[in-house]
Design a protein around this motif. Structure first.
Motif, PDB file in Angstrom:
ATOM      1  N   GLY A  47     -20.238  67.106 -20.071  1.00  0.00           N
ATOM      2  CA  GLY A  47     -19.770  66.125 -19.098  1.00  0.00           C
ATOM      3  C   GLY A  47     -19.647  64.720 -19.647  1.00  0.00           C
ATOM      4  N   LYS A  48     -19.491  63.780 -18.738  1.00  0.00           N
ATOM      5  CA  LYS A  48     -19.310  62.380 -19.127  1.00  0.00           C
ATOM      6  C   LYS A  48     -20.648  61.805 -19.594  1.00  0.00           C
ATOM      7  N   PRO A  49     -20.577  60.826 -20.500  1.00  0.00           N
ATOM      8  CA  PRO A  49     -21.834  60.196 -20.924  1.00  0.00           C
ATOM      9  C   PRO A  49     -22.406  59.314 -19.814  1.00  0.00           C
ATOM     10  N   VAL A  50     -23.688  58.979 -19.916  1.00  0.00           N
ATOM     11  CA  VAL A  50     -24.231  57.993 -18.991  1.00  0.00           C
ATOM     12  C   VAL A  50     -24.177  56.628 -19.671  1.00  0.00           C
ATOM     13  N   VAL A  51     -23.908  55.610 -18.846  1.00  0.00           N
ATOM     14  CA  VAL A  51     -23.575  54.294 -19.384  1.00  0.00           C
ATOM     15  C   VAL A  51     -24.616  53.267 -18.971  1.00  0.00           C
ATOM     16  N   ASP A  52     -24.958  52.376 -19.874  1.00  0.00           N
ATOM     17  CA  ASP A  52     -25.783  51.217 -19.533  1.00  0.00           C
ATOM     18  C   ASP A  52     -24.983  49.974 -19.914  1.00  0.00           C
ATOM     19  N   GLU A  53     -24.739  49.102 -18.929  1.00  0.00           N
ATOM     20  CA  GLU A  53     -23.993  47.870 -19.209  1.00  0.00           C
ATOM     21  C   GLU A  53     -24.979  46.711 -19.100  1.00  0.00           C
ATOM     22  N   TYR A  54     -25.090  45.912 -20.156  1.00  0.00           N
ATOM     23  CA  TYR A  54     -26.114  44.866 -20.232  1.00  0.00           C
ATOM     24  C   TYR A  54     -25.508  43.474 -20.077  1.00  0.00           C
ATOM     25  N   THR A  55     -26.152  42.642 -19.256  1.00  0.00           N
ATOM     26  CA  THR A  55     -25.827  41.209 -19.254  1.00  0.00           C
ATOM     27  C   THR A  55     -26.705  40.562 -20.330  1.00  0.00           C
ATOM     28  N   GLN A  56     -26.532  39.257 -20.561  1.00  0.00           N
ATOM     29  CA  GLN A  56     -27.403  38.592 -21.545  1.00  0.00           C
ATOM     30  C   GLN A  56     -28.859  38.679 -21.111  1.00  0.00           C
ATOM     31  N   LYS A  57     -29.104  38.579 -19.790  1.00  0.00           N
ATOM     32  CA  LYS A  57     -30.496  38.682 -19.326  1.00  0.00           C
ATOM     33  C   LYS A  57     -31.055  40.081 -19.629  1.00  0.00           C
ATOM     34  N   ASP A  58     -30.214  41.091 -19.485  1.00  0.00           N
ATOM     35  CA  ASP A  58     -30.672  42.463 -19.778  1.00  0.00           C
ATOM     36  C   ASP A  58     -31.020  42.615 -21.263  1.00  0.00           C
ATOM     37  N   ILE A  59     -30.228  41.984 -22.112  1.00  0.00           N
ATOM     38  CA  ILE A  59     -30.530  42.042 -23.551  1.00  0.00           C
ATOM     39  C   ILE A  59     -31.878  41.344 -23.804  1.00  0.00           C
ATOM     40  N   ASP A  60     -32.091  40.230 -23.093  1.00  0.00           N
ATOM     41  CA  ASP A  60     -33.383  39.528 -23.259  1.00  0.00           C
ATOM     42  C   ASP A  60     -34.545  40.402 -22.787  1.00  0.00           C
ATOM     43  N   ILE A  61     -34.334  41.154 -21.708  1.00  0.00           N
ATOM     44  CA  ILE A  61     -35.373  42.077 -21.217  1.00  0.00           C
ATOM     45  C   ILE A  61     -35.637  43.156 -22.266  1.00  0.00           C
ATOM     46  N   TRP A  62     -34.564  43.616 -22.880  1.00  0.00           N
ATOM     47  CA  TRP A  62     -34.689  44.666 -23.903  1.00  0.00           C
ATOM     48  C   TRP A  62     -35.447  44.136 -25.118  1.00  0.00           C
ATOM     49  N   ARG A  63     -35.103  42.901 -25.509  1.00  0.00           N
ATOM     50  CA  ARG A  63     -35.806  42.296 -26.658  1.00  0.00           C
ATOM     51  C   ARG A  63     -37.299  42.203 -26.366  1.00  0.00           C
ATOM     52  N   ILE A  95     -32.845  51.500 -20.205  1.00  0.00           N
ATOM     53  CA  ILE A  95     -32.560  50.370 -21.111  1.00  0.00           C
ATOM     54  C   ILE A  95     -32.357  50.866 -22.540  1.00  0.00           C
ATOM     55  N   GLY A  96     -32.907  52.052 -22.850  1.00  0.00           N
ATOM     56  CA  GLY A  96     -32.975  52.544 -24.238  1.00  0.00           C
ATOM     57  C   GLY A  96     -34.445  52.618 -24.602  1.00  0.00           C
ATOM     58  N   PRO A  97     -34.806  52.553 -25.888  1.00  0.00           N
ATOM     59  CA  PRO A  97     -36.233  52.520 -26.231  1.00  0.00           C
ATOM     60  C   PRO A  97     -36.839  51.235 -25.669  1.00  0.00           C
ATOM     61  N   GLY A  98     -38.169  51.246 -25.443  1.00  0.00           N
ATOM     62  CA  GLY A  98     -38.793  50.033 -24.909  1.00  0.00           C
ATOM     63  C   GLY A  98     -39.374  50.267 -23.520  1.00  0.00           C
ATOM     64  N   VAL A  99     -39.251  51.488 -23.008  1.00  0.00           N
ATOM     65  CA  VAL A  99     -39.788  51.761 -21.673  1.00  0.00           C
ATOM     66  C   VAL A  99     -41.309  51.974 -21.754  1.00  0.00           C
ATOM     67  N   ALA A 100     -41.752  52.720 -22.765  1.00  0.00           N
ATOM     68  CA  ALA A 100     -43.195  52.986 -22.922  1.00  0.00           C
ATOM     69  C   ALA A 100     -43.515  53.192 -24.396  1.00  0.00           C
ATOM     70  N   PHE A 101     -44.774  52.900 -24.767  1.00  0.00           N
ATOM     71  CA  PHE A 101     -45.132  52.939 -26.191  1.00  0.00           C
ATOM     72  C   PHE A 101     -46.622  53.148 -26.368  1.00  0.00           C
ATOM     73  N   GLU A 102     -46.983  53.691 -27.514  1.00  0.00           N
ATOM     74  CA  GLU A 102     -48.408  53.851 -27.826  1.00  0.00           C
ATOM     75  C   GLU A 102     -48.969  52.565 -28.452  1.00  0.00           C
ATOM     76  N   CYS A 103     -50.256  52.338 -28.209  1.00  0.00           N
ATOM     77  CA  CYS A 103     -50.974  51.255 -28.881  1.00  0.00           C
ATOM     78  C   CYS A 103     -51.837  51.887 -29.976  1.00  0.00           C
TER      79      CYS A 103
END
Ligand code: DLL
Length: 433
Positions: free
Chosen positions: A95-111, A240-248
């Motif tokens: 099927g069709k891919p799933v899409v994430d469209e980022y504003t500059q604020k979204d990129i900052d959240i991702w960073r 968002i991509g990676p960055g949702v959860a992580f190990e310490c």
């Protein structure tokens, strides 16, 4: 290191207040700008003013992968189109891919999310990060790149593939941190040993691995071969991509960036909240995103919450490493089996290599037959056949007792199973279902 203690170590009731305030804003925005959500909220007769605590999120509608596919490409955009600065998509096999469209604020959240993720994996401005996640529409490359830059580290934007060149760069530039899928990390290690490179002697000493299921034994294998600490990181394109959860450093469950991505665990059949500590389907709401924010997105990933205190000082809730996906679950002769269970059982057996393939056929009497291809260390092939036979029986016995299904094991020579530079393919299902 904790990148942002103000949020990562926040007192829990203060965090719940912040989550509620952001959720209300989100619901208002979605109602005003996304017809799909307006219709759903009207059907359920729910408004932002009905939300009095963050757990009232249960009153809101779910979003599914099918919704995303139907609304492809821009149907979930919640802001004017000219505010979008970057787009990623997940490949998907159908099927069709799933899409994430980022504003500059979204990129900052991702960073921010990736800086927290990689800092927990030990990344500092002194590191040289060899980033072998794929660059392009896949979120892995860009995500780790943004995280490393935010922390002031140096990035080698290698992307995946060309393993000989990866190893040359690792040696010549003295990379200290590795980011890629765990299966590619192991593949590189195999190639290194074939080329006579001793990874343990190189400066590489930590890595953030994710994008596919991997087991505790696979972690041990990576840690030993490289002489490094290997951390599990989780995320998905839709959120968002990676960055949702992580190990310490405790390596005991993944901290969820829950001030940004609100998590729930539900019972997949009923959609009701799962009891604390019980396995279920992970659901996320993106509390602060602008481009394509999602309400209660059903990830199909299976885990449970670990809410005991973590020694690292972060107060965020943790999720257990994934058990599999609701849609990866194989139903073999009526028994539910996850590839991760097979991997877990396999790794405990001495003599096998960390490469396997599950092949499912529908046999003569319409019965499912599973053949498990397992790579075996070279010395077994040069020894008497009796040893191979013993190993095969052992694996079959182990699988029968752990999975309650009988399967046929085929032992194959080292490196005969195809390696992947991205996500590994573990299952070939030849049944016409
Ligand atoms: O795989 C994002 C990512 C990139 C995560 C790099 C980590 C590192 P997608 O291609 O959209 O996004 O695939 C998301 O991959 O729903 C899980 O089923 C699986 N997955 C991701 N991380 C892990 C992990 C990226 N640590 C889907 N363990 C998710 C197990 C994982 N499965």
């Amino acid at each position: 290191m904790i990148y942002n203690p103000a949020y990562e170590c926040m007192e829990k009731t203060a965090r719940a207040k912040l989550q509620l305030a952001n959720l209300k804003n989100l619901v208002e925005t979605l109602y005003a700008h996304v017809p799909f959500y307006r219709k759903k909220m009207d059907e359920l007769k729910v408004k932002a003013s009905d939300l009095h605590s963050i757990t009232d999120i249960e009153k809101l509608p779910f979003t599914t992968k099918d919704d995303l596919r139907e609304l492809y490409p821009h149907g979930l955009l919640a802001c004017p189109k000219d505010r979008v600065v970057e787009v990623h998509m997940s490949s998907g096999t159908t099927g069709k891919p799933v899409v994430d469209e980022y504003t500059q604020k979204d990129i900052d959240i991702w960073r921010e999310s990736m800086a927290r993720t990689m800092a927990a994996g030990g990344c500092t401005r002194d590191d040289i990060v060899q980033n072998c996640y794929g660059y392009g529409l896949f979120t892995g490359g860009a995500g780790a790149h943004y995280g490393a830059l935010t922390l002031g580290a140096e990035v080698l934007p290698m992307s995946s593939g060309n393993t000989a060149r990866q190893l040359m760069v690792m040696e010549d530039f003295g990379s200290t941190m590795l980011t890629c899928t765990p299966s590619y990390a192991l593949y590189m290690a195999e190639e290194a040993s074939a080329a006579g490179i001793d990874l343990q002697k190189l400066p590489i000493c930590k890595g953030c691995f994710g994008a596919e299921p991997w087991s505790e034994n696979m972690r041990k294998e990576i840690e030993t071969r490289y002489g490094m600490k290997a951390y599990d990181i989780y995320g998905l394109t839709e959120i968002i991509g990676p960055g949702v959860a992580f190990e310490c450093e405790a390596q005991n469950g993944l901290h969820i960036n829950e001030d940004i991505f609100y998590p729930e665990i539900i019972e997949p059949e009923t959609g009701k909240a799962q009891k604390r500590g019980e396995k279920g389907e992970l659901v996320f709401t993106t509390l602060t995103k602008e481009g394509t924010p999602l309400l209660r997105y059903r990830t199909r990933d299976i885990t449970y919450f670990m809410d005991d205190e973590c020694n690292c000082g972060r107060t965020t809730i943790r999720m257990h490493r994934l058990f599999g996906r609701t849609d990866d679950m194989l139903i073999i002769r009526g028994v539910n089996v996850f590839p991760s269970q097979i991997e877990h059982a396999l790794f405990a057996i001495e003599g096998t290599e960390p490469a396997y393939l599950i092949v499912i056929n529908r046999g003569e009497k319409q019965l499912d037959e599973v053949e498990l291809h397992v790579e075996v260390k070279q010395e077994f092939f040069s020894d008497e056949t009796r040893k191979l036979e013993e190993l095969r029986n052992r694996i079959e016995g182990e699988m029968k007792s752990k999975l309650q299904i009988g399967l046929k094991v085929k032992l194959v020579e080292p490196k005969s199973i195809e390696r992947s530079i991205g996500k590994a393919k573990r299952v070939v299902d030849n049944r016409k279902l």
